[in-house]
Scaffold this active site. Structure first.
Site, PDB file in Angstrom:
ATOM      1  N   TYR A   1       0.826  -1.221   0.000  1.00 27.70           N
ATOM      2  CA  TYR A   1       0.000   0.000   0.000  1.00 27.70           C
ATOM      3  C   TYR A   1       0.864   1.277   0.000  1.00 27.70           C
ATOM      4  CZ  TYR A   1      -3.617   3.350   1.511  1.00 27.70           C
ATOM      5  OH  TYR A   1      -4.452   4.426   1.621  1.00 27.70           O
TER       6      TYR A   1
ATOM      7  N   LYS B   1       1.160   4.227  -3.116  1.00 33.07           N
ATOM      8  CA  LYS B   1       0.822   5.651  -2.988  1.00 33.07           C
ATOM      9  C   LYS B   1       2.034   6.527  -3.339  1.00 33.07           C
ATOM     10  CE  LYS B   1      -3.536   5.193  -1.645  1.00 33.07           C
ATOM     11  NZ  LYS B   1      -4.638   5.538  -2.562  1.00 33.07           N
TER      12      LYS B   1
HETATM   13  P1  NAP Z   1     -13.185   2.364   1.540  1.00 30.79           P
HETATM   14  O1  NAP Z   1     -14.274   2.805   2.443  1.00 30.79           O
HETATM   15  O2  NAP Z   1     -12.696   0.949   1.604  1.00 30.79           O
HETATM   16  O3  NAP Z   1     -13.607   2.725   0.045  1.00 30.79           O
HETATM   17  C1  NAP Z   1     -12.825   2.325  -1.039  1.00 30.79           C
HETATM   18  C2  NAP Z   1     -13.651   2.504  -2.286  1.00 30.79           C
HETATM   19  O4  NAP Z   1     -12.848   2.087  -3.418  1.00 30.79           O
HETATM   20  C3  NAP Z   1     -14.907   1.614  -2.298  1.00 30.79           C
HETATM   21  O5  NAP Z   1     -15.952   2.299  -2.911  1.00 30.79           O
HETATM   22  C4  NAP Z   1     -14.453   0.437  -3.147  1.00 30.79           C
HETATM   23  O6  NAP Z   1     -15.521  -0.258  -3.760  1.00 30.79           O
HETATM   24  C5  NAP Z   1     -13.644   1.194  -4.182  1.00 30.79           C
HETATM   25  N1  NAP Z   1     -12.832   0.296  -5.013  1.00 30.79           N
HETATM   26  C6  NAP Z   1     -11.883  -0.575  -4.626  1.00 30.79           C
HETATM   27  N2  NAP Z   1     -11.398  -1.235  -5.689  1.00 30.79           N
HETATM   28  C7  NAP Z   1     -12.065  -0.747  -6.779  1.00 30.79           C
HETATM   29  C8  NAP Z   1     -12.025  -1.016  -8.160  1.00 30.79           C
HETATM   30  N3  NAP Z   1     -11.209  -1.953  -8.682  1.00 30.79           N
HETATM   31  N4  NAP Z   1     -12.833  -0.308  -8.993  1.00 30.79           N
HETATM   32  C9  NAP Z   1     -13.660   0.629  -8.495  1.00 30.79           C
HETATM   33  N5  NAP Z   1     -13.769   0.911  -7.189  1.00 30.79           N
HETATM   34  C10 NAP Z   1     -12.979   0.224  -6.340  1.00 30.79           C
HETATM   35  O7  NAP Z   1     -11.865   3.228   1.756  1.00 30.79           O
HETATM   36  P2  NAP Z   1     -11.604   4.799   1.968  1.00 30.79           P
HETATM   37  O8  NAP Z   1     -10.853   4.926   3.230  1.00 30.79           O
HETATM   38  O9  NAP Z   1     -12.824   5.584   1.758  1.00 30.79           O
HETATM   39  O10 NAP Z   1     -10.558   5.054   0.798  1.00 30.79           O
HETATM   40  C11 NAP Z   1     -10.754   5.992  -0.249  1.00 30.79           C
HETATM   41  C12 NAP Z   1      -9.382   6.455  -0.715  1.00 30.79           C
HETATM   42  O11 NAP Z   1      -8.732   7.154   0.367  1.00 30.79           O
HETATM   43  C13 NAP Z   1      -8.422   5.312  -1.093  1.00 30.79           C
HETATM   44  O12 NAP Z   1      -7.682   5.676  -2.231  1.00 30.79           O
HETATM   45  C14 NAP Z   1      -7.505   5.212   0.107  1.00 30.79           C
HETATM   46  O13 NAP Z   1      -6.252   4.661  -0.210  1.00 30.79           O
HETATM   47  C15 NAP Z   1      -7.410   6.668   0.510  1.00 30.79           C
HETATM   48  N6  NAP Z   1      -6.969   6.927   1.877  1.00 30.79           N
HETATM   49  C16 NAP Z   1      -7.715   6.500   2.927  1.00 30.79           C
HETATM   50  C17 NAP Z   1      -7.273   6.775   4.220  1.00 30.79           C
HETATM   51  C18 NAP Z   1      -8.039   6.340   5.420  1.00 30.79           C
HETATM   52  O14 NAP Z   1      -7.523   6.524   6.533  1.00 30.79           O
HETATM   53  N7  NAP Z   1      -9.233   5.772   5.283  1.00 30.79           N
HETATM   54  C19 NAP Z   1      -6.084   7.499   4.419  1.00 30.79           C
HETATM   55  C20 NAP Z   1      -5.352   7.911   3.324  1.00 30.79           C
HETATM   56  C21 NAP Z   1      -5.814   7.630   2.063  1.00 30.79           C
HETATM   57  P3  NAP Z   1     -16.213  -1.561  -3.044  1.00 30.79           P
HETATM   58  O15 NAP Z   1     -17.181  -1.042  -2.024  1.00 30.79           O
HETATM   59  O16 NAP Z   1     -16.860  -2.271  -4.198  1.00 30.79           O
HETATM   60  O17 NAP Z   1     -15.083  -2.355  -2.422  1.00 30.79           O
END
Ligand code: NAP
Length: 248
Positions: A164, A168
């Site tokens: 991961y 990034k």
């Molecule tokens: P999340 O709740 O797990 O949401 C991830 C989203 O990505 C879900 O809608 C998932 O769809 C979708 N996804 C995954 N693989 C996909 C694919 N092949 N095609 C289309 N959609 C796909 O996670 P989140 O925390 O909101 O993450 C959103 C972004 O923020 C990510 O890029 C993550 O790396 C980044 N981020 C998060 C954090 C944190 O602390 N949460 C911190 C830094 C960065 P499904 O529901 O179908 O799985």
């Protein structure tokens, strides 16, 4: 009408990003790989008064990307904002340390977090070029920052994983290179860091809310003409962390 496509908009930070953009009268194209989850998310925002549409899009599937681009072209003819938000952490190989990580896991994570972003961006660029001043936001992470990850005094010093975080880091360079390609044009390309937010991605262990995590994406998606390009911007780690430009 201003249009924004958000990948992975059915839940978490992507859903909140769509909600906040819709509250600014932006028409949100909520992309999701699962039709039922995507439609349900659209209905939730429509009930709040949003102009929202469902787009079926798996960022690892070339056909699905091409179909989504064709549909947006036929319905809207251009696209103002692209938020590459979809992301995964991937499988945990044993203890997740670099020495235990399999190439299969690395490939899986890069397919979504890096290759998927390039594939979606390039497919939508013809539509983004037709907008007056397009904004591209790649949702990255502070764990992709070499400077922050290698700070022995920082909160992430204990982390030693590669799939991961390195995906990034790659995404950060992808962002910087698109920013250079479009330097001096109306198109701005930046990377957002949501901070550590409680979502499914981390089994809800984050300190911030998904709505807080959406703020950097919304800020970068709505930058004025004199706003920056080629930056990593957002919240650092927890409530003690700052907000603003972050080191690559
Ligand atoms: P999340 O709740 O797990 O949401 C991830 C989203 O990505 C879900 O809608 C998932 O769809 C979708 N996804 C995954 N693989 C996909 C694919 N092949 N095609 C289309 N959609 C796909 O996670 P989140 O925390 O909101 O993450 C959103 C972004 O923020 C990510 O890029 C993550 O790396 C980044 N981020 C998060 C954090 C944190 O602390 N949460 C911190 C830094 C960065 P499904 O529901 O179908 O799985």
């Amino acid at each position: 009408m201003t249009t924004a496509l958000i990948t992975g908009a059915n839940k978490g930070i992507g859903f909140e990003t769509a909600r906040q953009l819709a509250a600014r009268d932006i028409t949100v194209l909520m992309a999701a790989r699962d039709k039922d989850l995507g439609q349900a998310a659209v209905e939730t925002l429509k009930a709040e008064g949003a102009q929202a549409h469902f787009v079926h899009l798996d960022v690892t599937d070339a056909d699905s990307i091409a179909r989504a681009a064709e549909w947006i072209d036929s319905e809207f003819g251009s696209l103002d904002i692209l938020i590459n938000n979809a992301g995964i952490t991937g499988a945990l190989d044993f203890d997740g340390k670099p020495s235990s990580t399999t190439v299969a896991t690395l490939r899986q994570v890069y397919e979504t977090n890096v290759f998927g972003v390039v594939a979606v961006t390039n497919a939508l660029l013809p539509l983004l070029r037709r907008a007056e001043a397009a904004r591209i936001v790649n949702v990255s992470s502070e764990v992709g920052s070499l400077e922050l990850m290698m700070n022995p005094e920082g909160p992430m010093w204990q982390m030693a994983a590669i799939s991961y975080p390195s995906s990034k880091t790659a995404l950060n360079m992808v962002t910087a290179m698109y920013a250079k390609e479009f330097w001096g044009t109306p198109i701005k390309v930046n990377a957002a860091n949501p901070g550590y937010c409680a979502t499914d991605l981390n089994h809800h262990t984050g300190f911030r809310t998904p709505a807080q995590g959406a703020e950097p994406s919304v800020y970068l998606a709505t930058l004025p003409e004199d706003g920056p390009s080629g930056q990593l911007w957002g919240y650092e780690w927890d409530e003690q962390g700052g907000y603003g430009r972050l080191p690559w």
